[in-house]
Design an enzyme around this catalytic site. Structure first.
Site, PDB file in Angstrom:
ATOM      1  N   GLN A  74      49.608  37.532  51.387  1.00 35.78           N
ATOM      2  CA  GLN A  74      48.372  37.434  51.774  1.00 35.78           C
ATOM      3  C   GLN A  74      47.431  36.896  50.977  1.00 35.78           C
ATOM      4  O   GLN A  74      46.371  36.330  51.434  1.00 35.78           O
ATOM      5  CB  GLN A  74      48.090  38.792  52.228  1.00 35.78           C
ATOM      6  CG  GLN A  74      48.736  39.301  53.546  1.00 35.78           C
ATOM      7  CD  GLN A  74      49.920  40.187  53.217  1.00 35.78           C
ATOM      8  OE1 GLN A  74      50.392  39.865  52.251  1.00 35.78           O
ATOM      9  NE2 GLN A  74      50.264  41.296  53.969  1.00 35.78           N
ATOM     10  N   ASP A 131      43.492  50.880  52.684  1.00 35.92           N
ATOM     11  CA  ASP A 131      44.035  51.011  54.055  1.00 35.92           C
ATOM     12  C   ASP A 131      43.859  52.554  54.549  1.00 35.92           C
ATOM     13  O   ASP A 131      43.512  52.644  55.658  1.00 35.92           O
ATOM     14  CB  ASP A 131      45.542  50.592  54.401  1.00 35.92           C
ATOM     15  CG  ASP A 131      45.493  49.049  54.159  1.00 35.92           C
ATOM     16  OD1 ASP A 131      45.307  48.502  53.196  1.00 35.92           O
ATOM     17  OD2 ASP A 131      45.624  48.520  55.455  1.00 35.92           O
TER      18      ASP A 131
HETATM   19  O1  MRU Z   1      49.470  44.505  55.559  1.00 39.58           O
HETATM   20  P1  MRU Z   1      48.106  43.806  55.786  1.00 39.58           P
HETATM   21  O2  MRU Z   1      47.888  42.602  55.280  1.00 39.58           O
HETATM   22  O3  MRU Z   1      47.324  44.338  56.974  1.00 39.58           O
HETATM   23  O4  MRU Z   1      47.602  44.728  54.341  1.00 39.58           O
HETATM   24  C1  MRU Z   1      46.189  44.618  54.090  1.00 39.58           C
HETATM   25  C2  MRU Z   1      45.769  45.225  52.956  1.00 39.58           C
HETATM   26  O5  MRU Z   1      46.411  46.011  52.103  1.00 39.58           O
HETATM   27  C3  MRU Z   1      44.352  45.102  52.384  1.00 39.58           C
HETATM   28  O6  MRU Z   1      44.058  45.195  51.264  1.00 39.58           O
HETATM   29  C4  MRU Z   1      43.618  46.383  52.998  1.00 39.58           C
HETATM   30  O7  MRU Z   1      43.835  46.559  54.379  1.00 39.58           O
HETATM   31  C5  MRU Z   1      42.165  46.347  53.021  1.00 39.58           C
HETATM   32  S1  MRU Z   1      41.410  44.989  54.116  1.00 39.58           S
HETATM   33  C6  MRU Z   1      39.890  45.018  53.607  1.00 39.58           C
END
Ligand code: MRU
Length: 338
Positions: free
Chosen positions: A192, A233
């Site tokens: 990501q 999260d």
């Molecule tokens: O697995 P993902 O891509 O949903 O994980 C996203 C993250 O860990 C982000 O750092 C988190 O959601 C914070 S978003 C503002």
């Protein structure tokens, strides 16, 4: 090209399909609540705040289809991903608002509330930017040079509706003319950082450099980072904070090197019902994501793999939580409840 990650298009919901970035910019249309649940589960949309906003839209699609059934769509949305508490926050908020209403009023009310939650997310992220920029400004005023930020995963506008959480202070700094450079950690296994954060920084014209996740210790130890900014999260009541796997390693290395580590998140990421990090459910994903890179296996066929999506950074390693209600210490976090 698209300023937002999710929007209503007539009776349907349209989202930017994040699985295709950075190679293709395309949208997916959600017509049924199950499309929203599947879209969250398969990571068409991802990132804690956006998962919450998407779930609100899923509930609104459900009310347009069958306003007598709140429980079914709520359950399937809640089951779509486990770690980001913003999902539960949004579904519970929708259910609480819709339950007292006559079924005939629910579709319109649900759509209205999904729009309210969307606008609240934009405002919360903007407020995170306005509060967090003070940390970057301080570094620039003290050193007179470009502020070096290290981030992990994508806690940018693609993880929200606009602005992002960890990237919001960076975007506000750029608007204010504070020179800033972002070290983008690739974020194996789904990348990501490399695929999404780098993409949106290119779009915004923010100087950045992609590094492998394992470079973080070297960057921190060699004085190349002024502050680490990540999202979250789920923030437990005591401040223990779950974020993308690998965040804890960065926080530990940052503390060892005397570099401040900050978490940026809206109030909807705070879980007052979860006393500490041990209570945060950690998503475990297919081992295939670890074993296959760019369509090719990178390990012997018989090797098993484990693939935890998140880890928990203990509150003691976090210098502050940059929230829409201010830059907070662990003892202030209860103000995020409600
Ligand atoms: O697995 P993902 O891509 O949903 O994980 C996203 C993250 O860990 C982000 O750092 C988190 O959601 C914070 S978003 C503002």
């Amino acid at each position: 090209m698209y300023e937002r990650t999710i929007w209503w298009n007539g009776d349907h919901v349209e989202v930017l399909d994040q699985r295709l970035l950075p190679h293709e910019v395309a949208t997916v249309t959600w017509r049924r609540p199950q499309d929203a649940a599947d879209g969250i589960a398969t990571m068409q949309v991802r990132g804690a705040p956006l998962i919450g906003v998407a779930a609100a839209h899923g509930m609104a699609l459900a009310m347009a289809l069958d306003p007598t059934d709140l429980d079914g769509p709520a359950a399937s949305l809640l089951a779509s991903r486990p770690t980001a508490v913003n999902l539960r926050w949004a579904v519970e908020r929708m259910v609480a608002a819709l339950t007292p209403l006559d079924p005939g009023q629910r579709a319109q009310a649900a759509r209205r509330l999904s729009l309210t939650i969307t606008e609240e997310d934009v405002a919360a992220c903007r407020a995170i930017g306005d509060h967090g920029v003070s940390l970057l400004r301080e570094v620039h005023e003290r050193t007179g040079r470009t502020v070096q930020v290290l981030t992990h995963c994508n806690a940018g506008r693609l993880a929200c509706v606009e602005w992002g959480t960890a990237t919001a202070p960076v975007y506000v700094a750029a608007q204010e003319g504070i020179p800033v450079h972002v070290w983008v950690s690739e974020t194996r296994p789904r990348n990501q950082g490399a695929s999404l954060t780098a993409w949106e920084l290119v779009q915004a014209g923010i100087p950045h450099t992609v590094v492998v996740d394992n470079a973080a210790g070297h960057l921190l130890a060699s004085g190349r980072v002024d502050l680490v900014l990540t999202g979250a999260d789920r923030i437990a009541a005591n401040g223990d904070s779950a974020n993308k796997i690998g965040t804890y390693l960065k926080a530990a290395a940052a503390r060892d090197c005397g570099v401040p580590f900050h978490i940026a998140a809206p109030a909807s990421t705070y879980d007052a019902r979860c006393p500490d990090g041990a209570g945060i459910p950690i998503e475990e994903r297919e081992g295939e994501e670890v074993l296959v890179f760019a369509g090719r296996s990178i390990a012997p066929g018989r090797s098993p793999a484990r693939n935890w999506g998140f880890d928990v950074t203990p509150a003691r390693l976090v210098d502050s939580w940059i929230t829409d209600r201010g830059v907070l210490q662990a003892t202030d976090l209860p103000m995020l409840d409600g």
